[in-house]
Design an enzyme around this catalytic site. Sequence first.
Site, PDB file in Angstrom:
ATOM      1  N   GLU A  32       0.823  -1.210   0.000  1.00  0.00           N
ATOM      2  CA  GLU A  32       0.000   0.000   0.000  1.00  0.00           C
ATOM      3  C   GLU A  32       0.858   1.260   0.000  1.00  0.00           C
ATOM      4  O   GLU A  32       1.823   1.383   0.742  1.00  0.00           O
ATOM      5  CB  GLU A  32      -0.905   0.051   1.242  1.00  0.00           C
ATOM      6  CG  GLU A  32      -1.637   1.387   1.316  1.00  0.00           C
ATOM      7  CD  GLU A  32      -2.556   1.541   2.510  1.00  0.00           C
ATOM      8  OE1 GLU A  32      -2.620   0.618   3.338  1.00  0.00           O
ATOM      9  OE2 GLU A  32      -3.210   2.591   2.588  1.00  0.00           O
ATOM     10  N   ASP A  97       9.626   4.633  15.526  1.00  0.00           N
ATOM     11  CA  ASP A  97       9.632   6.081  15.378  1.00  0.00           C
ATOM     12  C   ASP A  97      10.049   6.672  16.715  1.00  0.00           C
ATOM     13  O   ASP A  97       9.468   6.370  17.752  1.00  0.00           O
ATOM     14  CB  ASP A  97       8.204   6.546  15.000  1.00  0.00           C
ATOM     15  CG  ASP A  97       8.122   8.053  14.851  1.00  0.00           C
ATOM     16  OD1 ASP A  97       9.194   8.705  14.865  1.00  0.00           O
ATOM     17  OD2 ASP A  97       7.010   8.578  14.730  1.00  0.00           O
ATOM     18  N   ASP A  99      10.489  10.265  18.509  1.00  0.00           N
ATOM     19  CA  ASP A  99      10.097  11.632  18.262  1.00  0.00           C
ATOM     20  C   ASP A  99      10.602  12.510  19.393  1.00  0.00           C
ATOM     21  O   ASP A  99      10.445  12.178  20.560  1.00  0.00           O
ATOM     22  CB  ASP A  99       8.569  11.699  18.182  1.00  0.00           C
ATOM     23  CG  ASP A  99       8.109  12.993  17.574  1.00  0.00           C
ATOM     24  OD1 ASP A  99       7.386  12.932  16.587  1.00  0.00           O
ATOM     25  OD2 ASP A  99       8.498  14.066  18.081  1.00  0.00           O
ATOM     26  N   LEU A 302       0.934   3.298   8.625  1.00  0.00           N
ATOM     27  CA  LEU A 302       1.659   3.876   7.493  1.00  0.00           C
ATOM     28  C   LEU A 302       2.793   4.743   8.013  1.00  0.00           C
ATOM     29  O   LEU A 302       2.663   5.396   9.039  1.00  0.00           O
ATOM     30  CB  LEU A 302       0.699   4.737   6.669  1.00  0.00           C
ATOM     31  CG  LEU A 302      -0.435   3.970   6.000  1.00  0.00           C
ATOM     32  CD1 LEU A 302      -1.620   4.868   5.743  1.00  0.00           C
ATOM     33  CD2 LEU A 302       0.050   3.346   4.714  1.00  0.00           C
TER      34      LEU A 302
END
Lengths: 396, 483
Positions: A32, A97, A99, A302
């Site tokens: 995707e 991730d 951050d 995503l």
Amino acid sequence: MLTFYQRLYPFKSIYKWLNHENAPTRLFTHREFAFTLAGDVYLRYNSFSSAEELKKQVCHLNPTRFEIGPVYSARPRDKKTIRSGAFSPQLRELVFDIDMTDYDPVRTCCSEADICKKCWGFISAAVHVLDSALRDEYGYQKLLWVYSGRRGIHLWISDREAMALTDQERKALVGWLTVIHGGKETDKKLNIRNNAGKLPPSLQAALNHLRTVFGELILSSQNCFGSQEGYGELLKAIPDSRIVETLRTKWEANPSRTSEEKWTDLHKSLASHRNLNIMEDIIIQYTYPRLDAEVSKHRNHLLKAPFCVHPKTGRVCVPLDLESINKFDPESVPTLGQLLQELDTIGMSMDKEQTREAHSDWEKTSLKPYIDIMEKHSNALMDEVRREKRKADTSW
Amino acid sequence: MFKGGKITQGDQNIPQVANHGLLKYPFRLNFYDEPPLFDVTIEEFETCALDRLRILAEIESSAARNRSWEETKAVTSAQCSKYLPLSPTLSKFADRDGERKRDHLSHFVLRLAFCRSEDLRRRFVKAESTLFKTRYDDDISGERENFLNSRNFNWILVDQEEHTKFSTELIAAYQGPKGETDRVSERYYKVKWTRVPDLVEKRKVFLKGGWAYVPHREQSSIVFQEFEAHLEKALEMTARLLPRLDEDTRLVPILNNLSQGSLAGISSEWANASGSTNGAEIRAEMVDNLAKKHFPLCMRTLHDSLQRDNHLKHFGRLQYGLFLKVLGLSIEEAIAFWRKSFSRMTDDKFNKEYKYNIRHSYGLEGKRANYAAKSCLQLLTPGSSSDHGCPYRTYSPENLQSTLLSSYSYLGLGSADLPEIMATVKAGHYHVACTRVFELTHASSGVSRGQGIGEGESVTHPNQYAAKSMELQKAKENAMEVE
């Protein structure tokens, strides 16, 4: 932006990285892609049969950025035509991730969306811990670190075993790697020690590294315990109220004491109580990686593709190699404007000489070293797959 | 038709111990590899499935009521001995084979009934594995050992050399009870880490290169994981083969009955997502007042931080939004409420980024699912951060006390009540603390200690708390009118 996609974006490398082979496989065709267009229009469930097709569509839509999702059991673009039960995520890089906003309680130089060279110290420490944990404990090898374009860093792991992990297994892995629970108002508790008060081996290894950066990062660069607020936080981590009071009176009387001096004070008073575990816990609390857990837990999350341009900063999300992460300066990353300017100068100097292949333009810009990293990573991945195939062939 | 369950393992080399030799089912525990291939009457088919279903229903309701593992185990064992007793191999006088046959058959009948949808499969696996764990724990250790030896679990025994090499790490990773001394001599098994995700999540094993070193005392984790994975696979296979059964007019109605019966019976009434529960319509501007009078602490803190910051993070919005939905806020009122609360935001941003999610939670967007409000069980699940989840669990003691006082003191909660509440919190009985707060704050409506939210029941769902509170108020108002 369009010029960037047409002339600079390394579709070929991205394709190889996702596909692991030259000929298109399900890893690419059932993958995707989601596009964010200007005006916050969001297009999900796109899929393509080749790198060229992807490029064509990207140049046609000219998205502000695009994201990469999982490999589904069918082509995502056919989603509407198949039964919902037959459409599910199958494979997906294991992603992480980190951050900078999660570090707001402990960083003193910037806050929220800002990032500077100083804050990068936290990221760099986190990267080292994560990288060695994943390689050593989990045995993964195909790790790609990508600067997220503003204030964080992404990690993509493409090992076959990592891609096949189920959501439940991903959750377990994230649990293994998370030590700091709770947010602003909750009681921050590190529950890391076993009954005997020992650290598990994985954290011991992490601590050994973090110890080496703690002085530089927390004490001198960030000066975390400099302000009253800063050392207040530090004192909260100490369970013994007598020590807390002694230290508090001492530091209130001498507001100019530096973080190093306060750390030494703490060390002395704890040493007399033979309770140095607390020092270790504090080091871990301040410097251990803080992950955005939701990103890693689900296969269908995503994540922005490498080499996209961050819409706010204009910086390109470039891959980084592990050795240079220490020295990396987020402000030195090439921006879209800068790259386009470079293109113009090249165009000027080579004026009318010859018509060149458009896709090799990046060779002459400051994007080159980063694309080289990507190429190297993709090629290593493809070599691995090729080797495995050959092995399978001979055994047959 | 039972082919789905047949995943062949190396079962041939079952050690034929003398007194086992006579039994068809040599062990009390069963991995259900082989489908039952004998004739059964329709009646037997149905009754033994129903008996097993009763046990599984009790297990599910234990989970819904937050029972601890010890309690669940006790309840499950009691149900088992009532409906599906399984005697140990030692007890020569019991009809061991007969009991085990019933266990075997009922498991496979329920597989057929529960393989049809993802949701049913998940619940079945969960309940069955709890049942398996209970029996595993209860089993006589020698018999358990024999059972484990009868299967190939694909674990590698860590040899002496490796053991010595990693001895410091193994000891450091070991989380046995305090003061245990013989851990050096402990046996270790090596498996791929994905086979023991629960141990990995809690950092209870030593990992190296993708291998988990599992100490003997945690061995059961591998077994349970294997049982679940095995059953999941088998169920999916059964689901694919099930259509072949469609023409059988005798069995299909029974199976339908079984799977539907369990749906209605177990889940508590608050788990349904049927919108308004109070009948009365609630409007956006009433929420603030209701929050101050009737909301449990988890929702109260969300409401307060929403009013204070004019914002809530995603999971906070989700939790609070669904709660309001079930409380009776219509979609129009919900949008009005959130719009008003997010006062620092432009209309444009609100419509773009938030309206969709609100409509989604009402089942008007995306996959159009009618989501249920989160129960206490879900809110208590760890991983909740600062502004959502159960405050009794996540807040620090000081913070919790001051929040309790500021939220409820005008409803009759005084600082004298705090020690008692804090003690239950400390013991980990968060719902008990919440129930006690309910009792204290509704003392003026005639609720006394131990009554809970009616008939001694404790709080298991935020909406139940709020609904009961509003009901009490209504009763009080009615009573006053009468006077």
